[in-house]
Design a protein around this motif. Sequence first.
Motif, mmCIF file in Angstrom:
data_model
loop_
_atom_site.group_PDB
_atom_site.id
_atom_site.type_symbol
_atom_site.label_atom_id
_atom_site.label_comp_id
_atom_site.label_asym_id
_atom_site.label_seq_id
_atom_site.Cartn_x
_atom_site.Cartn_y
_atom_site.Cartn_z
ATOM 1 N N ASP A 8 -16.316 13.337 -30.711
ATOM 2 C CA ASP A 8 -17.771 13.197 -30.705
ATOM 3 C C ASP A 8 -18.277 12.915 -29.298
ATOM 4 O O ASP A 8 -18.787 11.828 -28.998
ATOM 5 N N PRO A 9 -18.161 13.874 -28.376
ATOM 6 C CA PRO A 9 -18.538 13.629 -26.981
ATOM 7 C C PRO A 9 -20.009 13.306 -26.791
ATOM 8 O O PRO A 9 -20.363 12.615 -25.847
ATOM 9 N N VAL A 10 -20.897 13.796 -27.691
ATOM 10 C CA VAL A 10 -22.321 13.495 -27.546
ATOM 11 C C VAL A 10 -22.563 11.998 -27.733
ATOM 12 O O VAL A 10 -23.253 11.347 -26.942
ATOM 13 N N THR A 11 -21.984 11.426 -28.797
ATOM 14 C CA THR A 11 -22.132 9.988 -29.028
ATOM 15 C C THR A 11 -21.508 9.189 -27.900
ATOM 16 O O THR A 11 -22.079 8.194 -27.429
ATOM 17 N N GLN A 12 -20.333 9.615 -27.459
ATOM 18 C CA GLN A 12 -19.649 8.890 -26.396
ATOM 19 C C GLN A 12 -20.482 8.884 -25.119
ATOM 20 O O GLN A 12 -20.607 7.850 -24.445
ATOM 21 N N LEU A 51 -18.371 9.137 -15.090
ATOM 22 C CA LEU A 51 -17.934 10.399 -15.670
ATOM 23 C C LEU A 51 -16.541 10.281 -16.271
ATOM 24 O O LEU A 51 -16.222 10.937 -17.275
ATOM 25 N N GLU A 52 -15.701 9.459 -15.667
ATOM 26 C CA GLU A 52 -14.358 9.228 -16.208
ATOM 27 C C GLU A 52 -14.427 8.633 -17.605
ATOM 28 O O GLU A 52 -13.733 9.080 -18.532
ATOM 29 N N LEU A 53 -15.278 7.627 -17.795
ATOM 30 C CA LEU A 53 -15.419 7.007 -19.109
ATOM 31 C C LEU A 53 -15.987 7.990 -20.122
ATOM 32 O O LEU A 53 -15.560 8.021 -21.284
ATOM 33 N N VAL A 54 -16.953 8.792 -19.701
ATOM 34 C CA VAL A 54 -17.556 9.768 -20.617
ATOM 35 C C VAL A 54 -16.535 10.823 -21.029
ATOM 36 O O VAL A 54 -16.350 11.114 -22.211
ATOM 37 N N ALA A 55 -15.850 11.413 -20.045
ATOM 38 C CA ALA A 55 -14.944 12.523 -20.328
ATOM 39 C C ALA A 55 -13.707 12.067 -21.096
ATOM 40 O O ALA A 55 -13.341 12.657 -22.120
ATOM 41 N N LEU A 56 -13.059 11.023 -20.614
ATOM 42 C CA LEU A 56 -11.821 10.581 -21.252
ATOM 43 C C LEU A 56 -12.101 9.933 -22.596
ATOM 44 O O LEU A 56 -11.379 10.165 -23.577
ATOM 45 N N GLY A 57 -13.162 9.135 -22.671
ATOM 46 C CA GLY A 57 -13.508 8.526 -23.952
ATOM 47 C C GLY A 57 -13.854 9.574 -24.991
ATOM 48 O O GLY A 57 -13.465 9.469 -26.159
ATOM 49 N N GLY A 58 -14.601 10.610 -24.590
ATOM 50 C CA GLY A 58 -14.934 11.678 -25.523
ATOM 51 C C GLY A 58 -13.704 12.415 -26.005
ATOM 52 O O GLY A 58 -13.624 12.813 -27.166
ATOM 53 N N ARG A 59 -12.727 12.605 -25.133
ATOM 54 C CA ARG A 59 -11.509 13.306 -25.536
ATOM 55 C C ARG A 59 -10.681 12.474 -26.501
ATOM 56 O O ARG A 59 -10.163 12.992 -27.497
ATOM 57 N N LEU A 60 -10.542 11.179 -26.227
ATOM 58 C CA LEU A 60 -9.712 10.336 -27.077
ATOM 59 C C LEU A 60 -10.385 9.998 -28.398
ATOM 60 O O LEU A 60 -9.726 9.919 -29.438
ATOM 61 N N VAL A 88 -23.487 6.470 -25.557
ATOM 62 C CA VAL A 88 -23.104 5.048 -25.539
ATOM 63 C C VAL A 88 -22.774 4.604 -24.121
ATOM 64 O O VAL A 88 -23.259 3.561 -23.640
ATOM 65 N N VAL A 89 -21.943 5.378 -23.418
ATOM 66 C CA VAL A 89 -21.532 4.976 -22.070
ATOM 67 C C VAL A 89 -22.727 4.907 -21.131
ATOM 68 O O VAL A 89 -22.905 3.928 -20.392
ATOM 69 N N LEU A 90 -23.575 5.930 -21.155
ATOM 70 C CA LEU A 90 -24.719 5.943 -20.238
ATOM 71 C C LEU A 90 -25.697 4.819 -20.566
ATOM 72 O O LEU A 90 -26.215 4.150 -19.659
ATOM 73 N N SER A 91 -25.962 4.593 -21.843
ATOM 74 C CA SER A 91 -26.911 3.537 -22.223
ATOM 75 C C SER A 91 -26.405 2.169 -21.814
ATOM 76 O O SER A 91 -27.140 1.367 -21.224
ATOM 77 N N VAL A 92 -25.151 1.893 -22.128
ATOM 78 C CA VAL A 92 -24.577 0.582 -21.784
ATOM 79 C C VAL A 92 -24.530 0.404 -20.276
ATOM 80 O O VAL A 92 -24.871 -0.672 -19.748
ATOM 81 N N LEU A 119 -15.695 -1.672 -20.480
ATOM 82 C CA LEU A 119 -15.562 -1.157 -19.124
ATOM 83 C C LEU A 119 -16.891 -0.618 -18.602
ATOM 84 O O LEU A 119 -17.246 -0.846 -17.439
ATOM 85 N N ALA A 120 -17.630 0.078 -19.461
ATOM 86 C CA ALA A 120 -18.939 0.584 -19.041
ATOM 87 C C ALA A 120 -19.867 -0.565 -18.656
ATOM 88 O O ALA A 120 -20.614 -0.479 -17.667
ATOM 89 N N ALA A 121 -19.827 -1.647 -19.422
ATOM 90 C CA ALA A 121 -20.684 -2.795 -19.121
ATOM 91 C C ALA A 121 -20.275 -3.467 -17.815
ATOM 92 O O ALA A 121 -21.133 -3.788 -16.968
ATOM 93 N N LEU A 122 -18.989 -3.696 -17.627
ATOM 94 C CA LEU A 122 -18.525 -4.380 -16.420
ATOM 95 C C LEU A 122 -18.780 -3.527 -15.176
ATOM 96 O O LEU A 122 -19.272 -4.031 -14.149
#
Length: 504
Positions: free
Chosen positions: A52-56, A40-49, A59-63, A121-124
């Motif tokens: 396009d939170p839907v794409t973010q 959730l940290e990667l989704v929320a913070l990545g979407g903010r920075l 991508v994070v969940l799929s990876v 980070l999502a992959a690792l």
Amino acid sequence: MISAPPDRLRESAGIAPGPARLLVLLATFVCAACGLVYELELVALGGRLLGDPVTQTSVVLSVMVFAMGMGSLLAKRLTHRPATAFAIVESVLALVGGLSGLTLYACWVWLGHCRTVTVALAALIGVLIGAEIPLLMTLIQRIRRQDAGRAVADLFAADYVGALVGGLAFPFVLLPVFGQAAGALVAGAVNAVAGGVVVLWLFRDEPAPRTRLLLWTGCGLVLAALGGAAAGTSTVERAARQALYGDRVRFAEQSPHQEIVLTGAPTGAGLRLYLDGRLAVCGADEQSIRRALVQPAMTGTHGRVLVLGGGDGLTAREVLRHRGVRRVVAVDPDPALVRLARHDPAFTALNRRSLDDPRVRVKTADPLAWLRGAAAGPPFDVILADRSEPVGERGAGLWTEEFYGLAARLLAPGGRLAVYAGPLDGAGQRRFWGVEATLRSAALRTVPFAAPAGSAVCGDPVEQGFLLAAPAHGGALPRPPAAGRGLHRRHGAPAAATLLHPLE
């Protein structure tokens, strides 16, 4: 292959198989909760920075899900020494996951981008999370052999319940109490203790004494690194906010609903309000937007006015300019935004302390939920939907047929509904006509119009889209302001109609 019989575990750890299995399941529960916090940290913070939170999110969940599968396969090579492998995996996961938020912030500040780092980070993290279940399965069978199906059921039950707790703790505990980056650090520390220390203590006879010392030292260093990072979190977050919002950040708070950032001088010069990284108020332009929303709808009876999403007090300020207003009800879900609008000197100068006016009553509630429970109250002459584009699932309900249908039910005979539908640039035009179609599907007549807004101070000037609406059986709708222009559909895109007459 079982590396040690149950009797040996009982003798070496001094604990019976039943409590030992319970400790392993507890470690599974905690590790699952921490893993979901990292996600959730990667989704929320990545979407903010990145926007396009839907794409973010996709991508994070799929990876991450793909990487979890790879981690499960790689874990097969580690099951001959499961306790040692699990302690190493959890130490690395605690370090990487705990530092994920600060890493994204740092990349944004010093590199100017973080998309590649987010995917990495999502992959690792996914690989490390995927390795947990095979290793835990080996450990729990090592304590006491049982049917594989029963063991898997126990592990997955603990894993899924832990994910539920982590998913709820992230928005309701970690974000409001610790903030985004520090919340991940807290999860990392808990992960290191539950995943590494518990297993190392329970299965302390598996590694050789020297290896055991190295593992304990590694866990200690991870906790020390997370503690040191926590001490520097505020510095990194300040640098990131300056990169995102400029040098004059005066207020920043992560509420349970959104991140609130206010920039500008205390005198009000250069005031900007950002909600979840999106510019919501620019002091140089907000008056023209609020007047375009309010003025047409206030033509006619306007004794009772409902503002949906008016926590900043700016729309209420424009409403109170009109004589004859007896009651204004402003409904906003975020009490932190309401507090800021009531107490910040620059903000109170902008909204003229409208929220403290005796005619104004503020309701801190989700607008859709409030509408569902307000059917029995007195009707309103004017309803103003003061919402720009929704951010994620939280705002999606404010664009539905149910939302506008419930609002229409609260209108007095001859009442008007006005909606601010955001800028008319690019995708904004499609969103605008989508909102217009939703209003019509709720049995409302509409008058779409655009009004100029924007300046060099607040970015490129972009026309803003508004909609006036009334029930099909109501009277004539008022006209937009003189500066506005009517809009009509032409092959799915808005086109200008004749300029409309001014309102007195």
